[in-house]
Design a protein around this motif. Structure first.
Motif, mmCIF file in Angstrom:
data_model
loop_
_atom_site.group_PDB
_atom_site.id
_atom_site.type_symbol
_atom_site.label_atom_id
_atom_site.label_comp_id
_atom_site.label_asym_id
_atom_site.label_seq_id
_atom_site.Cartn_x
_atom_site.Cartn_y
_atom_site.Cartn_z
ATOM 1 N N THR A 313 -2.235 -9.280 15.613
ATOM 2 C CA THR A 313 -0.825 -9.670 15.695
ATOM 3 C C THR A 313 -0.488 -10.857 14.801
ATOM 4 O OG1 THR A 313 -1.392 -10.873 17.730
ATOM 5 C CG2 THR A 313 -0.353 -8.719 17.970
ATOM 6 N N PHE A 314 -1.385 -11.219 13.856
ATOM 7 C CA PHE A 314 -0.991 -12.107 12.765
ATOM 8 C C PHE A 314 0.074 -11.412 11.926
ATOM 9 C CE2 PHE A 314 -5.788 -12.911 12.887
ATOM 10 C CZ PHE A 314 -5.683 -13.965 13.788
ATOM 11 N N SER A 315 0.729 -12.184 11.061
ATOM 12 C CA SER A 315 1.685 -11.606 10.124
ATOM 13 C C SER A 315 1.372 -12.077 8.713
ATOM 14 C CB SER A 315 3.116 -11.998 10.501
ATOM 15 O OG SER A 315 3.464 -11.465 11.765
ATOM 16 N N GLU A 316 1.790 -11.286 7.732
ATOM 17 C CA GLU A 316 1.466 -11.550 6.324
ATOM 18 C C GLU A 316 2.569 -10.984 5.447
ATOM 19 O OE1 GLU A 316 0.218 -11.580 3.279
ATOM 20 O OE2 GLU A 316 -1.454 -12.981 3.405
ATOM 21 N N ASP A 317 3.049 -11.763 4.483
ATOM 22 C CA ASP A 317 4.159 -11.242 3.676
ATOM 23 C C ASP A 317 3.701 -10.258 2.602
ATOM 24 O OD1 ASP A 317 3.241 -12.891 1.598
ATOM 25 O OD2 ASP A 317 5.193 -13.787 1.215
ATOM 26 N N PHE A 318 2.417 -9.951 2.529
ATOM 27 C CA PHE A 318 1.955 -8.814 1.724
ATOM 28 C C PHE A 318 2.697 -7.547 2.141
ATOM 29 C CE2 PHE A 318 -1.031 -5.338 0.748
ATOM 30 C CZ PHE A 318 -1.367 -5.637 -0.565
ATOM 31 N N ALA A 319 3.164 -7.536 3.388
ATOM 32 C CA ALA A 319 3.890 -6.369 3.909
ATOM 33 C C ALA A 319 5.126 -6.028 3.090
ATOM 34 C CB ALA A 319 4.290 -6.630 5.354
ATOM 35 N N PHE A 320 5.762 -7.025 2.467
ATOM 36 C CA PHE A 320 6.956 -6.734 1.666
ATOM 37 C C PHE A 320 6.635 -5.832 0.482
ATOM 38 C CE2 PHE A 320 8.583 -10.737 3.634
ATOM 39 C CZ PHE A 320 9.718 -10.195 4.208
ATOM 40 N N TYR A 321 5.475 -6.027 -0.138
ATOM 41 C CA TYR A 321 5.080 -5.139 -1.234
ATOM 42 C C TYR A 321 4.926 -3.710 -0.724
ATOM 43 C CZ TYR A 321 3.838 -9.579 -3.532
ATOM 44 O OH TYR A 321 3.869 -10.833 -4.056
ATOM 45 N N GLN A 322 4.348 -3.582 0.475
ATOM 46 C CA GLN A 322 4.087 -2.249 1.024
ATOM 47 C C GLN A 322 5.362 -1.518 1.435
ATOM 48 O OE1 GLN A 322 1.271 -3.635 4.040
ATOM 49 N NE2 GLN A 322 -0.365 -2.521 2.988
ATOM 50 N N LYS A 323 6.471 -2.220 1.532
ATOM 51 C CA LYS A 323 7.738 -1.542 1.800
ATOM 52 C C LYS A 323 8.229 -0.794 0.567
ATOM 53 C CE LYS A 323 10.959 -3.093 4.396
ATOM 54 N NZ LYS A 323 12.077 -3.872 4.980
ATOM 55 N N HIS A 324 7.691 -1.144 -0.609
ATOM 56 C CA HIS A 324 8.141 -0.546 -1.868
ATOM 57 C C HIS A 324 7.094 0.373 -2.494
ATOM 58 C CE1 HIS A 324 11.747 -3.152 -2.218
ATOM 59 N NE2 HIS A 324 10.997 -4.019 -1.568
ATOM 60 N N ILE A 325 5.815 0.028 -2.348
ATOM 61 C CA ILE A 325 4.737 0.809 -2.974
ATOM 62 C C ILE A 325 3.547 0.863 -2.017
ATOM 63 C CG2 ILE A 325 5.397 0.267 -5.359
ATOM 64 C CD1 ILE A 325 3.284 -1.947 -5.345
ATOM 65 N N PRO A 326 2.654 1.845 -2.206
ATOM 66 C CA PRO A 326 1.443 1.880 -1.377
ATOM 67 C C PRO A 326 0.602 0.629 -1.596
ATOM 68 C CG PRO A 326 1.752 3.962 -2.538
ATOM 69 C CD PRO A 326 2.733 2.987 -3.135
ATOM 70 N N GLY A 327 0.040 0.110 -0.515
ATOM 71 C CA GLY A 327 -0.780 -1.088 -0.615
ATOM 72 C C GLY A 327 -1.939 -1.053 0.355
ATOM 73 N N MET A 328 -2.968 -1.842 0.049
ATOM 74 C CA MET A 328 -4.159 -1.944 0.893
ATOM 75 C C MET A 328 -4.550 -3.407 1.035
ATOM 76 S SD MET A 328 -6.488 -0.389 2.670
ATOM 77 C CE MET A 328 -8.014 -0.939 3.450
ATOM 78 N N PHE A 329 -4.590 -3.869 2.272
ATOM 79 C CA PHE A 329 -4.960 -5.251 2.584
ATOM 80 C C PHE A 329 -6.310 -5.234 3.293
ATOM 81 C CE2 PHE A 329 -4.049 -9.485 4.625
ATOM 82 C CZ PHE A 329 -3.788 -10.167 3.458
#
Length: 376
Positions: A313-329
């Motif tokens: 339940t941490f949060s990370e703004d890497f999520a904004f990239y994943q709203k536009h393109i596929p991403g892997m964290f």
């Protein structure tokens, strides 16, 4: 390369900066990128982007965050923070060092099959530098079609990689509720409208929403972190304020949380005769890993080094990239009990063995090879 990354990390740890105000960090990273032969461009005030063009101009992005935290460091190390009350307590100095190492590595390759974009981002800890960089066109400008990110994580042992397909980190929002009551003498509470008592009712009511209105197998959090009210010990308070954070992995759950918190506020108004005003500030969406990219990473990493993690339940703004393109964290383990690297992220004693920087560099190299970006 490990010696170079070690120096990058220690230099950066020495100059922690906050939010978008990363002048020293920006200058340091820019100088290094230019020394590798890149022509970095500026985004989001102190963000930097460099590209190594390939035959195919559609690019794969690799992102590192650069900002620090307003924490007073409690480490006895020779490269301790120069700035009292600021510290790289979330490993962003390590993330930046690994990506600098990878950028230097790629700079020496003669030809790429596909372009690689290196994204050095400010303000991950708030208010969300990724969103600003995207709004300024970083993904469109460089034709970034997928993106990878890493986070050093003391919840995993050194040498381990934490991966998951789908939801990995929660979306988050903040809430602020203000209670307006009516003051009276503390000896005559019946003549007032107690804002502190009403605010306490809000805190208790909010804490019951998860257990009664959310599916028990659906992760969600409501945490009230601040409560302020009143002006004197013998006065019934005419005002109070509570603030907190909320986390969830999907919008439906978030909507239920907000609806029930507002319902609780209405009930408190009726019960205590006060006025309650509330607002929500949506911050970061959930980190949601693309299944195809997850499979690439899973097949690339040594099976003995993989830890299939649960969502956090941490949060990370890497999520904004994943709203536009596929991403892997991906998480890179840093826990080492023998050496004392046991403290959690955002702790004043957080540290890690710098040898794990090489794990990050190797991860980037192996991902690139698995994607066919280059051959070694």
């Amino acid at each position: 390369m490990i010696e170079k990354m070690l120096k990058y990390r220690r230099d950066l740890h020495h100059i922690p900066e906050l939010g978008f105000d990363l002048e020293l960090t920006y200058a340091y990273v820019k100088e290094k990128l230019e020394s590798f032969g890149y022509e970095p461009k500026t985004y989001a005030k102190t963000g930097l982007v460099a590209v190594k063009e390939g035959i195919n101009k559609d690019a794969v992005g690799f992102r590192a965050d650069m900002d620090a935290l307003p924490i007073k460091e409690d480490l006895n190390i020779e490269f301790k923070s120069r700035f009292d009350g600021r510290m790289h307590a979330c490993a962003h100095d390590g993330h930046t060092s690994m990506l600098l190492g990878f950028a230097e590595y790629v700079s020496k390759l003669e030809m790429l099959n596909q372009s690689i974009v290196f994204i050095f981002q400010p303000a991950e800890e708030g208010p969300g530098g990724a969103k600003v960089m995207i709004n300024e066109g970083v993904l469109k400008d460089y034709h970034v079609k997928s993106i990878f990110g890493l986070h050093i994580f003391p919840g995993l042992d050194e040498g381990k990689f934490g991966i998951i397909s789908g939801p990995m980190l929660a979306g988050n929002a903040e809430f602020d509720f203000t209670v307006h009551g009516y003051a009276s003498h503390g000896a005559q509470p019946q003549q007032g409208k107690d804002a502190v008592l009403a605010a306490s009712g809000l805190v208790v009511g909010f804490s019951q929403i998860i257990s009664k209105f959310i599916d028990p197998i659906e992760p969600a959090v409501i945490s009230t972190g601040m409560i302020h009210g009143g002006d004197a010990k013998n006065v019934i308070a005419n005002h109070a304020h509570i603030s907190g954070t909320m986390r969830s992995f999907n919008k439906v759950t978030f909507d239920i949380l907000k609806e029930k918190m507002l319902d609780t506020a209405k009930a408190v108004e009726i019960q205590y005769g006060v006025e309650v005003k509330g607002k929500f500030i949506d911050l970061y969406p959930p980190v949601n890993n693309d299944h195809h990219l997850y499979n690439i990473v899973k097949n690339m990493i040594d099976k003995d080094a993989i830890v299939h993690i649960k969502p956090y339940t941490f949060s990370e703004d890497f999520a904004f990239y994943q709203k536009h393109i596929p991403g892997m964290f991906t998480f890179i383990g840093s826990r080492n009990t023998k050496k004392g690297y046991i403290y959690p992220l955002h702790n004043e004693r957080f540290n890690f063995d710098e040898k794990i920087l090489m794990n990050g560099l190797n991860y980037y190299i192996e991902v690139s090879k698995a994607l066919g970006l280059f051959k070694v």
